[in-house]
Structure formats: C-alpha cells, structure tokens
Design a protein around this motif. Structure first.
Motif, PDB file in Angstrom:
ATOM      1  N   THR A  56      39.367  30.061  55.509  1.00  0.00           N
ATOM      2  CA  THR A  56      38.822  30.179  54.154  1.00  0.00           C
ATOM      3  C   THR A  56      39.960  30.149  53.152  1.00  0.00           C
ATOM      4  N   CYS A  57      39.722  29.454  52.053  1.00  0.00           N
ATOM      5  CA  CYS A  57      40.689  29.396  50.961  1.00  0.00           C
ATOM      6  C   CYS A  57      40.045  29.984  49.712  1.00  0.00           C
ATOM      7  N   VAL A  58      40.749  30.888  49.051  1.00  0.00           N
ATOM      8  CA  VAL A  58      40.319  31.469  47.776  1.00  0.00           C
ATOM      9  C   VAL A  58      41.330  31.031  46.722  1.00  0.00           C
ATOM     10  N   PHE A  59      40.836  30.337  45.717  1.00  0.00           N
ATOM     11  CA  PHE A  59      41.663  29.771  44.643  1.00  0.00           C
ATOM     12  C   PHE A  59      41.293  30.486  43.355  1.00  0.00           C
ATOM     13  N   VAL A  60      42.282  30.967  42.611  1.00  0.00           N
ATOM     14  CA  VAL A  60      42.001  31.678  41.367  1.00  0.00           C
ATOM     15  C   VAL A  60      42.976  31.240  40.287  1.00  0.00           C
ATOM     16  N   CYS A  61      42.434  30.979  39.110  1.00  0.00           N
ATOM     17  CA  CYS A  61      43.247  30.700  37.926  1.00  0.00           C
ATOM     18  C   CYS A  61      42.548  31.357  36.751  1.00  0.00           C
ATOM     19  N   GLY A  62      43.120  32.422  36.258  1.00  0.00           N
ATOM     20  CA  GLY A  62      42.481  33.159  35.177  1.00  0.00           C
ATOM     21  C   GLY A  62      43.400  34.228  34.640  1.00  0.00           C
ATOM     22  N   PRO A  63      42.871  35.112  33.830  1.00  0.00           N
ATOM     23  CA  PRO A  63      43.693  36.178  33.258  1.00  0.00           C
ATOM     24  C   PRO A  63      44.180  37.132  34.328  1.00  0.00           C
ATOM     25  N   PRO A  64      45.185  37.949  34.022  1.00  0.00           N
ATOM     26  CA  PRO A  64      45.748  38.853  35.036  1.00  0.00           C
ATOM     27  C   PRO A  64      44.723  39.757  35.698  1.00  0.00           C
ATOM     28  N   SER A  65      43.751  40.251  34.941  1.00  0.00           N
ATOM     29  CA  SER A  65      42.768  41.161  35.537  1.00  0.00           C
ATOM     30  C   SER A  65      41.948  40.468  36.602  1.00  0.00           C
ATOM     31  N   MET A  66      41.600  39.205  36.397  1.00  0.00           N
ATOM     32  CA  MET A  66      40.846  38.459  37.408  1.00  0.00           C
ATOM     33  C   MET A  66      41.698  38.222  38.647  1.00  0.00           C
ATOM     34  N   ARG A  67      42.949  37.843  38.441  1.00  0.00           N
ATOM     35  CA  ARG A  67      43.825  37.600  39.585  1.00  0.00           C
ATOM     36  C   ARG A  67      44.023  38.876  40.405  1.00  0.00           C
ATOM     37  N   VAL A  68      44.148  39.998  39.719  1.00  0.00           N
ATOM     38  CA  VAL A  68      44.348  41.260  40.436  1.00  0.00           C
ATOM     39  C   VAL A  68      43.146  41.583  41.306  1.00  0.00           C
ATOM     40  N   ASP A  69      41.940  41.413  40.770  1.00  0.00           N
ATOM     41  CA  ASP A  69      40.737  41.697  41.555  1.00  0.00           C
ATOM     42  C   ASP A  69      40.649  40.791  42.780  1.00  0.00           C
ATOM     43  N   VAL A  70      40.925  39.512  42.592  1.00  0.00           N
ATOM     44  CA  VAL A  70      40.844  38.585  43.716  1.00  0.00           C
ATOM     45  C   VAL A  70      41.922  38.894  44.749  1.00  0.00           C
ATOM     46  N   GLN A  71      43.129  39.183  44.297  1.00  0.00           N
ATOM     47  CA  GLN A  71      44.216  39.469  45.236  1.00  0.00           C
ATOM     48  C   GLN A  71      43.920  40.704  46.085  1.00  0.00           C
ATOM     49  N   LYS A  72      43.384  41.740  45.465  1.00  0.00           N
ATOM     50  CA  LYS A  72      43.063  42.947  46.220  1.00  0.00           C
ATOM     51  C   LYS A  72      42.024  42.664  47.302  1.00  0.00           C
ATOM     52  N   CYS A  73      41.002  41.894  46.944  1.00  0.00           N
ATOM     53  CA  CYS A  73      39.942  41.603  47.913  1.00  0.00           C
ATOM     54  C   CYS A  73      40.450  40.746  49.061  1.00  0.00           C
ATOM     55  N   VAL A  74      41.202  39.708  48.744  1.00  0.00           N
ATOM     56  CA  VAL A  74      41.697  38.818  49.801  1.00  0.00           C
ATOM     57  C   VAL A  74      42.704  39.545  50.688  1.00  0.00           C
ATOM     58  N   ALA A  75      43.499  40.434  50.115  1.00  0.00           N
ATOM     59  CA  ALA A  75      44.429  41.220  50.934  1.00  0.00           C
ATOM     60  C   ALA A  75      43.664  42.088  51.928  1.00  0.00           C
ATOM     61  N   SER A  76      42.578  42.682  51.494  1.00  0.00           N
ATOM     62  CA  SER A  76      41.787  43.519  52.410  1.00  0.00           C
ATOM     63  C   SER A  76      41.142  42.696  53.504  1.00  0.00           C
ATOM     64  N   MET A  77      40.799  41.454  53.211  1.00  0.00           N
ATOM     65  CA  MET A  77      40.163  40.591  54.212  1.00  0.00           C
ATOM     66  C   MET A  77      41.096  40.215  55.347  1.00  0.00           C
ATOM     67  N   GLN A  78      42.403  40.368  55.152  1.00  0.00           N
ATOM     68  CA  GLN A  78      43.349  40.005  56.220  1.00  0.00           C
ATOM     69  C   GLN A  78      43.194  40.907  57.442  1.00  0.00           C
ATOM     70  N   GLN A  79      42.580  42.069  57.268  1.00  0.00           N
ATOM     71  CA  GLN A  79      42.413  42.964  58.421  1.00  0.00           C
ATOM     72  C   GLN A  79      41.568  42.331  59.507  1.00  0.00           C
ATOM     73  N   LYS A  80      40.595  41.512  59.117  1.00  0.00           N
ATOM     74  CA  LYS A  80      39.722  40.886  60.099  1.00  0.00           C
ATOM     75  C   LYS A  80      40.377  39.679  60.763  1.00  0.00           C
ATOM     76  N   VAL A  81      41.572  39.321  60.287  1.00  0.00           N
ATOM     77  CA  VAL A  81      42.334  38.252  60.943  1.00  0.00           C
ATOM     78  C   VAL A  81      43.344  38.850  61.905  1.00  0.00           C
ATOM     79  N   TRP A  82      44.212  39.736  61.405  1.00  0.00           N
ATOM     80  CA  TRP A  82      45.211  40.317  62.316  1.00  0.00           C
ATOM     81  C   TRP A  82      44.615  41.401  63.189  1.00  0.00           C
ATOM     82  N   GLY A  83      43.411  41.867  62.857  1.00  0.00           N
ATOM     83  CA  GLY A  83      42.760  42.838  63.710  1.00  0.00           C
ATOM     84  C   GLY A  83      41.793  42.228  64.698  1.00  0.00           C
TER      85      GLY A  83
END
Length: 777
Positions: free
Chosen positions: A732-759
């Motif tokens: 899955t690819c998540v692409f974001v281009c927007g204000p800092p608040s939008m990027r922060v929300d997306v980054q936090k969510c995608v970082a949490s999703m990595q658990q289901k890959v390395w786990g």
C-alpha cells in the motif's frame, strides 16, 4: 596540556597563519625541544590528512546503503509489474467464458478458477503466492517497516501565535522528519567524537605547531565541501544513484552546512585558547610569514561568508526574504569557496577536496544545460523559450499553460522564469499535467501542454496574477523552463492500494500521478486494485481547477476502483439576496434530513430554555426582557449550536454502482444551467448542522454508493485510514501533499500501520509506504 571544554565549528579561520594554522612541518632534529619531538611522534603533521578521510568513509557507507535499498525496491517493483502484465496476457489467452465451465458447486463456483483454459492445465492458486515470496524478502521488509515505524512519526509542530504590534502573522513551524534528524545527529556525534577522542587536543606550546584539535576539525570541514555542494545541485549524481530528488536532498545540504560551521568554530577557537602571540609563537610566525597584516586574516575571510550562508538559510529568514535569498546564496557561496582556497594554501590534502568541489559544481551546471528548454538548438524554443498563456481560475488561482517539447514524469516540477513579468525571478512549480500521447497539445503533434496551477501569495506569483488581470487571457508570454526535476522514488502502479491525500493547492502534486495511474490501470500495466482520493479544500469553487482531470479519472478508471471524497472546510452558500440559503432542499439525502431535524430540535430546546431564563431574569420588566433577548441573539449567533453526530460505521463502504453524470440544481457560481459536468456528490446545500461545524473537525457522514461524494467539514484522517486499512492489499502507498497538520495526521497513522508489517500482521502485508510532498512546491 590545556583542553577545550566546549568547542564549536570548522576548518576555515586559522589557516592564515599558514604554518601554525595547519601546522607547517617543522623539521625535528636531535637538538629540537623535547615537546616538539613528542608532538611529532604523537600526531605527525604530515599524516593529518587522514582525518578528512573519516568523513569520506562515513558518507560512502551511507550512500551505498541508500543505493542498495533503492535498487531493491526498484527491482521488486518492476518485477511485480512485469509479472502482473504477463498474468493478464496469459489469462486473456486461456480463459473462455463462452462454454467451458467448472461444475457449479459450492467449492468451485466461488473459487478463482472459474473457467477451464482453452489450452494447457488449470493454473494453480499457489503459483502466485510463490512469485510473491520470490519478489519479497520478508526479513528485509520487516526491518524496513521497523525503521519506518520510528522515522515516519513526525515531530511536533511549533505553532507561533501572531504578534500584531510587530505585524507577525500566525505561523506553523514544522521540523525535519525523524529520519533526517537521526542522520544529522549521527553525523554530528561522529565528527564530534572524531575531533575530541584522539589525543592530544593541544601541544605544550604553540611553538610546536597548531593544536591537533583544530587541524582535525579543519580537515573534516574541508572534506565536507564536495558533499555539501553535491547535495545542493539540481542535477547531481546522488539523485541519479539513489532516486532521491534534489528538493529532498536539500535539507541534508542545509544541515551539512550547519555541521560545517560547527567544525569551523572548533577549528577557530583553539587558536584563541592558545594564541599565537604567546610563548614565542608570534616570533616564529613572523620569521616564516612576512607581510601579514593579521595572522588570522584568511581564516576570518572564509568564516564570515560561511556564517552568512548558514544564518540567511534559516527557514524563518528564508521564507521572509526568499527573493533576496535566491539572489545572494550562490554568489556568496562562490566567494566562500574562493576564500577557502586562499585560507588552506594547499596544505596537506585540503586543495584536493576543494578542487573536487569545483569540479562537481561546474559539472552540475553543465548538465543543467540539458534541462533548460531554451538551450537545445533542435527545438523551436532555442534561445527564445516557450510560449505561455495565463488563465485565472476560481479562488484567484492562476493556471499557466506552456506547450512544450520537454518530456516529464508524474510529480516532477520545473523552475519557471517569465521575463515579461519578472526578469530575474525563477520559481519552482509542480507540474499538474501528464506527458502522454493521450493528452496531445493543440500546438502540434510533438508538443504536450505543461500545466502549472498555483495560488498566488506574494512576489513572483502575485506579479503573475496581476499580469493576467491586466493583459487578459489573449496575451501570451515567453517562458523559460529549468527542469523537470524531482518526482517520486517509487511508482504508484506497483502498489495494490493507493491512497492520495491533498489539502488545498496540494492537489497539483497529485493530479498527474492520478492520471498516470488510471492510464496504467486501464492498460493492465498496474497491479493497483483500489485508489482513494481525499481532497480537503476551503470552497467548492476550487474543484473547477481540475474538473476535467477528475472527469477523466471517473469515466475511464476500471469500475469500482476509484473512490474520491471532497471535504469543503469553509464553504458558505449565499443566495441572490445576499443572505445564506435555507438548509432544506428536496434533493438532500435522508442522512442530511435527519441531521437537520436533530439540529432544529436542539435549537428549539435551546431557544425555549433561553426564553425561560430571560423571563426569570427580567422579573416582569418588559424593557429589560427585550434588552436581554437582543443580547441573547447576539451571543448565540457567534457560537455553534450543540449537535449530535451519527456513528460513522459505514463511512467508507465500497461502491456498488456507478453514479449518474448529472449535477443537481445548485445556487452557486460553480455551474450554470447549460453546464453538464459530472456529479461531485454535493448535497444541494449544507445542512444547518454542517454549517455549525464549519470550523471544527467532524466525522464524515455515510458514504454514498457512488464512491464520489462531498462532505462539509474537515476530514477525520485517522478514522478514514483505519476504515480503509481493512481493504489494504499486500503493498500500500499513502501519498500526502497538504498543510503541516494534514501531513502530521497521515504520518502518525502510517507509522502505526508498520506494526502489522514487522509484526507479521494479517493478509501477509508486505509494505505500507508513505510519500510526502512539500506543500510549498
């Protein structure tokens, strides 16, 4: 020996007293002082060039690791696309939907092997699983996911409140990504230890030579120069080897400059801790170097431009005076390198790194000639540039259309110079069009329309808007293009699921990617099965910017593959009389009617409650009661009314049938009665509930069955991604281009999703990749 308790930066200032700054080799004989003999054995000056190699080895190791990861992803992506294309071709040649069926019982009728092939045996299900295993190295995927779990998480955004007395507006300061912070920290720790761990730091006397601490720091700083310049150039070898665009390498260029300043100060300070005019050092210096006005002159001459370069490149100052920054940065850098040549005086291996810096600089500028649209003598734009037209879009946006023979890839950007508007200004803009035969230009068969869309703020962009207003749409301008540069490291067509987030004008970075992906999906060149687009914009008029591109995506994408959600965060519907339109509308969906009833019910309760309180407060005084009611109306009108939201359980269901390509009658400037464009999924007017929540984030209402719909309010990004995650493919690819608040929300969510890959999560998930674009480009 004295030691320096808290050092600072680099190898520039002390070289002026040549011998002492770089420790000119003083012959050691049997009659030499014991301190000089000990100094020559502890840290021989002739071998001090080895300190520069420390940074070279550090950089090469990092570069090799980055190249290896880039090659791994590049090869696996290409193999996955090629394998998928081969499977599609094989399936189209072997499947026969006319007559040969398996038995229609429960196990076979619901399997993926529904038809017997015309030729050869039935393909087995496990073949694809074996190929996926071959294309993916699970331990490496889990290691990369573990790194992304930490590096995708954003640092907190610093919100600076406005200061009206100083005319300072409210600002959001975003820090570099954790990955950049980690690299910079490792580099800083490395050079600091490399300077202070080896002994000695000082000699017993300045007569025995320059302090070894200063020499180490100086050689490290000089060795950084080729890498700093290479990271700053638009056309550079590092981008070619790693696939990382120069706009992303630029942050390492800036921090490399700061580390270089740090080393330069470490190089400078020891000469003031043990000054040359003490312990007989000045007499030795004058005997070796005559005619020097000031012994530290060349070092100061090199340090001053370096400090200027680092200070005026700070984000706050750079944004405040960007035009001045662009005009001065390169000339001051040339002066700085020239002062380094004077300062280093070819001692040890210093000039080797400086000549390498000059070679990289000149080579990059020569290569850039191939990126200029006016330097190719076989093109019509040779020496005169391209012809460009300006169009004013809704919300005062500007569209620049440039028919060009230049080729580009999705997501790339160019530097635009328009002498008819501003001779010396050269600004970067993202390309919002696709370079493809499917999108020919009316200018000629060899041309493609290069489209730039941007919202003007100040400086060059404001001048472009003013020119478009003054000269009208029939006036053309000469456009000189430098590029294209940048682009995405990976291809969206290599991912099973693609999610695109855009905020405001950030949609310009996504449109070309979306068009390219839809084209490859249509031609069976993409493994992508689902595409989700989320666009948050202040007003619905902004959709007019890319109405035609969105129509193409909707009409030509494979059925039920593209789902687009628009979130209008600041819309107001005004009627012909200048007052807001009433919320009821015959074409509103049932969910909006329910919201309106709930909203009116609470308004009624609040009104009755306020009336009772007012009567009690007035105590039978009619004049006081009228005054209290007027105050109550003023107080209530400025605040949102209390509301309830339905549980968002079905906010992201899969579309079941296509939508009608019609638009309901809406009282807005977006459309007129004769314009039959496709339906964006608007309700005809926002409900009172939605109006009350304009300035607040709220959960989206239930998805319409079309997959294309519009909501009023801000998107709840964590909730949306959580709902979409259930349908994620293996990659899955998540692409974001927007204000800092939008990027922060997306980054936090995608970082949490990595658990289901390395786990080792469900569905054999192999990768969740995040790509962020700078909102300013």
């Amino acid at each position: 020996m004295p030691q320096l308790p808290c050092p600072v930066e680099r190898s520039l200032p002390a070289q002026n007293f040549h011998t002492l700054v770089e420790r000119v080799h003083i012959p050691v004989t049997s009659s030499s002082p014991e301190g000089l003999q000990a100094a020559s054995k502890q840290d021989p000056w002739s071998e001090s060039g080895k300190y520069a190699l420390g940074w070279v080895y550090f950089s090469i190791i990092l570069l090799v690791f980055t190249i290896a990861m880039h090659l791994y992803h590049w090869m696996s992506d290409r193999i996955r696309r090629a394998t998928y294309k081969e499977e599609v071709a094989k399936t189209s040649a072997t499947s026969s939907p006319d007559d040969d069926y398996e038995m229609a019982n429960m196990p076979t009728n619901n399997s993926t092997r529904m038809f017997f092939p015309r030729h050869g045996p039935i393909s087995q299900q496990h073949q694809q699983e074996e190929e996926e295993t071959f294309l993916s190295f699970t331990p490496l995927n889990r290691f990369v996911a573990l790194l992304r779990y930490f590096f995708y998480r954003p640092l907190p955004i610093l919100r600076v409140p406005p200061v009206r007395s100083l005319r300072i507006k409210k600002r959001e300061i975003s820090f570099p990504s954790p990955g950049v912070v980690f690299l910079v920290t490792v580099a800083l720790v490395f050079v600091t230890l490399y300077c202070f761990v080896p002994q000695p730091l000082y000699y017993a006397s300045i007569q025995f030579g320059s302090p070894p601490l200063a020499v180490r720091a100086g050689m490290l700083a000089v060795a950084m120069m080729p890498w700093i310049v290479a990271l700053s150039m638009k056309a550079n070898l590092i981008t070619l080897l790693t696939g990382i665009g120069h706009e992303r390498l630029n942050v390492l260029h800036r921090w490399g400059g700061y580390i270089c300043l740090f080393l330069s100060l470490i190089h400078t300070i020891p000469y003031y801790v043990t000054p040359v005019w003490d312990q007989g050092g000045l007499a030795l210096f004058k005997s070796l170097f005559r005619g020097q006005a000031y012994i530290y002159g060349t070092g100061i001459a090199a340090l001053v431009p370096l400090i200027f370069l680092c200070v005026h490149s700070l984000p706050v100052l750079r944004a405040w005076m960007y035009e001045l920054f662009v005009a001065l940065h390169v000339p001051v850098s040339i002066v700085f390198v020239g002062m380094l040549f004077w300062h280093c005086h070819n001692y040890l291996t210093s000039w080797n790194y400086l000549w390498a810096t000059v070679a990289i600089w000149l080579t990059s500028y020569l290569v850039r000639l191939c990126f200029l649209n006016w330097t190719n003598p076989w093109r019509m734009s040779w020496l005169i540039g391209e012809e460009a037209a300006l169009t004013i879009l809704p919300e005062n946006a500007v569209k620049v259309t440039i028919p060009s023979q230049v080729k580009w890839k999705p997501g790339q950007y160019v530097y635009l110079r328009m002498p008819g508007i501003s001779v010396f200004e050269n600004h970067p803009f993202t390309l919002a069009s696709l370079c493809s035969d499917d999108f020919p230009s009316e200018y000629g068969e060899q041309y493609r329309d290069m489209i730039l869309v941007f919202r003007p703020f100040g400086g060059f962009t404001r001048k472009v808007l003013n020119a478009a207003i003054d000269n009208g749409p029939n006036h053309t301008y000469r456009a000189f293009i430098d590029g294209p540069y940048g682009g995405m490291q990976r291809e969206l067509a290599s991912f099973d699921t693609v999610i695109l987030f855009a905020g405001g004008s950030g949609i310009t970075a996504i449109v070309s990617h979306l068009l390219d992906l839809i084209k490859k999906m249509r031609d069976s060149k993409a493994v992508t099965k689902q595409v989700h687009i989320v666009w948050a914009l202040k007003r619905p008029e902004t959709m007019e910017w890319f109405k035609e591109e969105l129509r193409i995506c909707r009409e030509y994408a494979p059925p039920e593959t593209v789902h687009c959600q628009f979130f209008v965060t600041g819309a107001k519907r005004i009627g012909p009389n200048g007052f807001p339109l009433p919320p009821p509308s015959p074409s509103r969906p049932v969910s909006d009617l329910v919201h309106g009833k709930i909203d009116r019910a609470f308004h009624g309760i609040a009104s009755k409650r306020n009336s009772a309180l007012i009567r009690d407060e007035a105590a039978g005084d009619p004049e006081k009661e009228r005054e209290l009611r007027r105050e109550n109306e003023d107080g209530i009108s400025a605040l949102p009314a209390p509301t309830f939201l339905p549980p968002p359980k079905k906010a992201h269901t899969r579309a079941n049938k296509p939508d009608k390509l019609t638009i309901p009658a809406v009282n807005t400037n977006l459309h007129n009665a004769n314009n039959k464009s496709f339906d964006f999924g608007f309700p005809s007017t926002p409900t009172m509930l939605q109006k009350n929540l304009m300035r607040f984030a709220f959960l989206p209402t239930a998805n319409k069955k079309t997959g294309w719909h519009t909501e009023y309010g801000r998107p709840d990004i964590p909730f949306m991604l959580k709902g979409m995650e259930r349908d994620f493919g293996k990659r899955t690819c998540v692409f974001v281009c927007g204000p800092p608040s939008m990027r922060v929300d997306v980054q936090k969510c995608v970082a949490s999703m990595q658990q289901k890959v390395w786990g080792g999560g469900e569905n054999g998930r192999q990768e969740v990749y995040l790509h962020t674009e700078n909102y300013a480009i």
